[in-house]
Design an enzyme around this catalytic site. Structure first.
Site, PDB file in Angstrom:
ATOM      1  N   ASP A   1      -0.971  -8.445  -7.475  1.00 11.84           N
ATOM      2  CA  ASP A   1       0.270  -8.142  -6.763  1.00 11.84           C
ATOM      3  C   ASP A   1       0.093  -6.901  -5.899  1.00 11.84           C
ATOM      4  OD1 ASP A   1       2.865  -8.361  -5.963  1.00 11.84           O
ATOM      5  OD2 ASP A   1       3.715  -8.358  -7.980  1.00 11.84           O
TER       6      ASP A   1
ATOM      7  N   GLU B   1      -1.764  -4.875  -0.736  1.00 14.97           N
ATOM      8  CA  GLU B   1      -1.925  -4.346   0.627  1.00 14.97           C
ATOM      9  C   GLU B   1      -2.775  -3.072   0.696  1.00 14.97           C
ATOM     10  OE1 GLU B   1       1.204  -6.913  -0.035  1.00 14.97           O
ATOM     11  OE2 GLU B   1       1.177  -4.873  -0.776  1.00 14.97           O
TER      12      GLU B   1
ATOM     13  N   ASP C   1       7.595 -11.378  -1.283  1.00 13.02           N
ATOM     14  CA  ASP C   1       8.931 -11.309  -1.887  1.00 13.02           C
ATOM     15  C   ASP C   1      10.000 -11.764  -0.907  1.00 13.02           C
ATOM     16  OD1 ASP C   1       7.772 -10.342  -4.201  1.00 13.02           O
ATOM     17  OD2 ASP C   1       7.999  -8.266  -3.600  1.00 13.02           O
TER      18      ASP C   1
END
Length: 927
Positions: A545, A548, A622
């Site tokens: 998760d 980035e 998300d």
């Protein structure tokens, strides 16, 4: 081409001279040209294959090579020829030719027959100073004819299918994934080998709204009228003011919100007039969390919701005149305590800008890209994979259904959920543990909180042995200060410390940082932690998760660069986008070195070119649980897949939820939204449900006697019947560099009508999927591509291609069609992907056209297929003689020796059913 008139040999290279100055150097793998241009001192063409040429342009005569993380080492071909004349130098393979202008260094690309494919129209390298050393801001521009369509570039959420005449900022962010591969309908792709933030488009940028003429609601020039008021009491006004910018886009800018304004109870309205500097179509870029509406001349152009902390992006086109005012109104309801929003604008394109597109990157020692030619989209994507790596065959269970939510909070929570699936006979292959299974203040410990997970080893054993369910776990490249793992990584110099030095806290209120993924030793240590703490418990797969990475959402880009410097590569600016690629590399290489008998599988929120070789899939972040967000997944997924990375998915149901759903005010709509999203998701490469409250399991969404429940469970069951076909597509992805999720243009490149359609997609080469994305919609318009007939998947009704039909969409199905000349192989509904041997399968032949399908099988979870341990049963239908043939090759341990194929032949007038017993020998039947 004239012959070289002077040739000397220097250090193994052929230096070709013209007068006193060398014009180019011939190398074993290509040429280096030294143009007369003052800015471009050297242009290198490297012949990678017959259809791939690397182009490198430098501001120096001596080329300093850039570091490439995406490209794999490979032997370049040496079967090419070099030609020259007074104006150009060229290299030619047996497929393409690249020509360099000696005066400018600009490169043009041609087929072997001499037809131009594309050409550079301009390029430049402009010196810039990075953190501690010099680099270049680089621009590479290409000519682009009016009928060119442009796809790829990763995953973006604006709902745009064709990026021609579109401007994008390409970087890693929640819901945005930059894969730097552009694919054109003109039979080529450009792989942009650069890791800095990159602007794509025509060179225009989005600017503050004061870049056009503004007037308040009374007509006074210079600003709009803004009123900040309560969303529940319109008479309660916090403040009014004149404003010429609307920019609360990040944590730094949100500080400019008027102090009296309360985001939790806030509503802002901007009103007035705008006027263009020139007459034309202006593009407004909306970036907003909460509720947002935009009107122009009284017409509502945008009406969206997104969770306050994760804004959506939308482009809105408004025609403006330089001589006439246009009334505008903007309404924003933040819907939370930390909300973000901005409105930018971009001027109309010039005639010249319509003829080009360009890449503009913040930093690079050189301009560096790969030109890939292909007669089909599949050939172009295959070229990308040749450069960046093949995709492994995913474990078979990956293609089944996954259940997830934000979040399971205990061991009992997980076991009870899986137990209920089995009791209710809802198929399931994978349960996912999201974040915070650790103690709240020990992020990065990779330890289960014993108060809630008393025996995780036993839990996983029960999942495996009793419930036949895989277990995926969320792991982050993130560490809280004060925990042993932080101290271990810190002692070895493996952490990025700027955020710690600044004392910046995350969403939960703790100081944290990420490890330096650019340090190979740090990657190995990261895997060692995962191995010791989690993999030893027989974890099946990894959920990476916020890869980035995300230290704290909505930091400005400048701050994100700041906190990831210094790193092992020396610059956060130059290597901004590469983190998720190397993060997946750490896990993939670590697990394969630990256990090479179990396929690695990673789900990650961000990626970069080459990530497919590390057994990684991407999900779309998300997103909001809205109809608009669901529709936008179509173009996002297609463009991502065309970018060369084949495994992509979304949170079926949408991640974040409006209060009206959570509170049950619009529960019927919520249930229908979930049903439609499941129906859509069941045809994706990966099928997974995930999201925040309400709970996301089918039995928690609706009651068993409700149509929406039946639709959800029906879509899951249908997924399992398709597993034989889906697993064979997965094999095609590996062995033939195929693509799982396709845009219609990939299969029907001559049908111009499909180039911009953003709400239809294909599962593999044959199945046309048409999601329903409006509440209470029971039919929708579907365009059936020309050149073939189409069959309804559920009723076998035949339609001629090249027309738009009104397709029925009852609550239990979305419109799905199968292309004539296709073979689908289906099996029984199973409770998990390997529950039963595939001893009886149904083969459906659609239409009296030649058709072929290769049914792939192997040992499901290991890497023995890399040593040839797999089988392919080739299913062939010859239309002229109406004969169906089965002929198998290969073997592996546990392979079925005998099976039954129920063969269904559907033509225009009748359906014929026959049964065929197959025991490994070639067999045929005639219809």
């Amino acid at each position: 081409m004239k012959k070289y008139f002077l040739t000397v040999f220097v250090m193994g290279c052929t230096v070709v001279s013209f007068g006193q100055q060398a014009s180019f150097v011939k190398k074993a793998d290509g040429i280096i040209v030294y143009p007369a241009d003052k800015n471009i001192k050297a242009v290198e063409l490297k012949v990678v294959s017959n259809n791939i040429i690397k182009v490198l342009s430098s501001a120096n005569n001596t080329i300093k090579p850039d570091t490439s993380f995406m490209i794999l080492p490979a032997n370049a071909i040496n079967t090419f020829s070099v030609g020259d004349d007074a104006a150009t130098v060229s290299v030619s393979t047996n497929t393409i030719k690249a020509v360099v202008a000696k005066s400018t260094g600009l490169v043009s690309f041609f087929t072997k027959e001499g037809k131009r494919i594309t050409k550079e129209s301009a390029k430049s390298l402009q010196p810039v100073q990075l953190e501690q050393y010099a680099s270049n801001k680089i621009i590479q521009q290409f000519s682009s004819p009016a009928d060119e369509a442009l796809y790829g570039l990763g995953q973006h959420q604006e709902g745009i299918m064709n990026y021609k005449n579109t401007n994008l900022v390409l970087y890693q962010n929640n819901t945005e994934v930059f894969i730097p591969f552009l694919v054109s309908n003109k039979n080529y792709g450009i792989l942009w080998d650069n890791y800095s933030i990159t602007d794509f488009g025509d060179g225009r940028t989005f600017n503050d709204i004061n870049s056009i003429k503004l007037f308040d609601k009374n007509g006074a020039a210079g600003s709009l009228s803004a009123v900040y008021l309560s969303k529940t009491d319109a008479a309660k006004i916090f403040t009014t003011q004149k404003e010429n910018t609307i920019d609360y886009a990040d944590l730094d800018m949100i500080k400019n919100i008027p102090a009296a304004f309360k985001l939790e109870d806030g509503k802002t309205i901007w009103e007035g007039f705008v006027q263009g500097n020139i007459t034309g179509d202006y593009t407004f870029k909306i970036w907003s969390g909460g509720y947002f509406k935009f009107w122009a001349n009284g017409k509502l152009l945008t009406d969206r919701w997104r969770q306050c902390w994760n804004p959506f992006t939308a482009y809105v086109t408004v025609p403006l005149s330089k001589d006439k005012k246009t009334a505008v109104k903007i309404e924003w309801i933040p819907d939370g305590g930390e909300s973000f929003m901005s409105v930018k604008v971009m001027e109309p394109m010039t005639a010249q800008q319509k003829k080009i597109y360009q890449f503009q990157s913040e930093a690079g020692d050189n301009i560096n890209y790969y030109f890939v030619y292909g007669k089909t989209y599949d050939e172009i994507i295959s070229g990308y994979r040749r450069l960046t790596g093949k995709t492994p065959v995913v474990p078979k269970w990956v293609l089944g259904f996954w259940q997830s939510r934000e979040r399971y909070k205990s061991q009992d929570d997980i076991l009870t959920t899986v137990k209920t699936f089995r009791e209710k006979k809802i198929p399931l292959d994978n349960i996912v543990q999201d974040w915070q299974y650790w103690k709240i203040n020990e992020w990065g410990s990779q330890q289960f909180d014993p108060a809630r997970y008393s025996n995780p080893d036993s839990m996983i054993e029960v999942l495996h042995n009793q419930y036949h369910t895989k277990f995926m776990i969320s792991v982050w490249a993130k560490f809280y200060t004060g925990i042993p793992n932080f101290d271990l990584m810190q002692r070895q110099g493996f952490l990025l410390n700027k955020n710690v030095e600044d004392g910046r806290k995350d969403w939960l209120g703790y100081v944290n940082t990420s490890y330096d993924v650019h340090n190979p030793a740090a990657r190995k240590q990261f895997w060692q932690l995962l191995k010791t703490n989690l993999y030893s418990k027989k974890i099946d797969a990894w959920w990476m998760d916020a890869s980035e990475p995300d230290i704290h959402s909505n930091m400005s880009i400048a701050k994100r660069k700041d906190i990831f410097y210094p790193n092992a590569m020396g610059s956060a600016i130059k290597y901004f986008n590469s983190y998720p690629l190397l993060n997946s590399q750490a896990i993939y290489e670590g697990q394969r070195a630990t256990n090479d008998n179990k396929r690695v599988f990673i789900l990650t929120r961000s990626g970069y070119a080459g990530i497919q070789r590390y057994g990684s899939a991407i999900w779309s972040g998300d997103i909001g649980s809205t109809w608009a967000d669901m529709k936008n997944q179509v173009s996002a997924g297609i463009n991502f897949s065309i970018s060369g990375v084949p495994y992509w998915t979304f949170d079926a149901g949408g991640f974040a939820v409006e209060n009206r759903y959570v509170q049950g005010k619009d529960l019927d709509e919520w249930k229908e939204l979930q049903a439609r999203w499941y129906e859509f998701g069941s045809f994706l490469p990966l099928f997974r449900a995930h999201g925040q409250a309400p709970l996301r399991e089918p039995f928690n969404i609706a009651k068993e006697n409700e149509d929406t429940y039946k639709a959800i469970v029906g879509s899951i069951e249908r997924r399992y019947t398709l597993l034989p076909t889906l697993y064979s597509i997965a094999a095609d992805v590996h062995f033939k560099n195929g693509t799982f999720l396709k845009g219609m243009m990939m299969e029907f490149p001559n049908d111009k009508k499909v180039e911009n359609i953003n709400d239809q997609l294909m599962c593999g080469p044959s199945i046309l999927v048409n999601p329903i994305y409006n509440y209470k919609e029971r039919s929708r318009k579907v365009y059936l591509p020309a050149g073939t007939n189409w069959y309804g998947l559920y009723d076998n009704k035949i339609f001629k291609g090249g027309q738009t039909i009104d397709a029925p969409a009852p609550i239990n199905t979305i419109p799905v069609f199968v292309k004539e000349g296709s073979i689908l192989v289906t099996g029984p509904v199973m409770q998990y992907s390997t529950e039963k041997p595939a001893d009886t399968l149904t083969v459906t032949i659609y239409g009296n056209k030649d058709a072929f399908f290769s049914l792939y099988e192997d040992e499901n979870e290991n890497y023995n297929y890399e040593q040839g341990k797999f089988s392919k049963i080739n299913l062939t239908y010859a239309a002229q003689i109406k004969t169906f043939t089965i002929d198998g090759t290969g073997e592996f341990e546990g392979m079925l020796k005998k099976r039954v194929f129920n063969v269904v032949f559907i033509d225009n007038t009748a359906t014929v059913n026959k049964q065929l017993n197959y025991s490994g020998n070639k067999v045929a039947i005639k219809f």
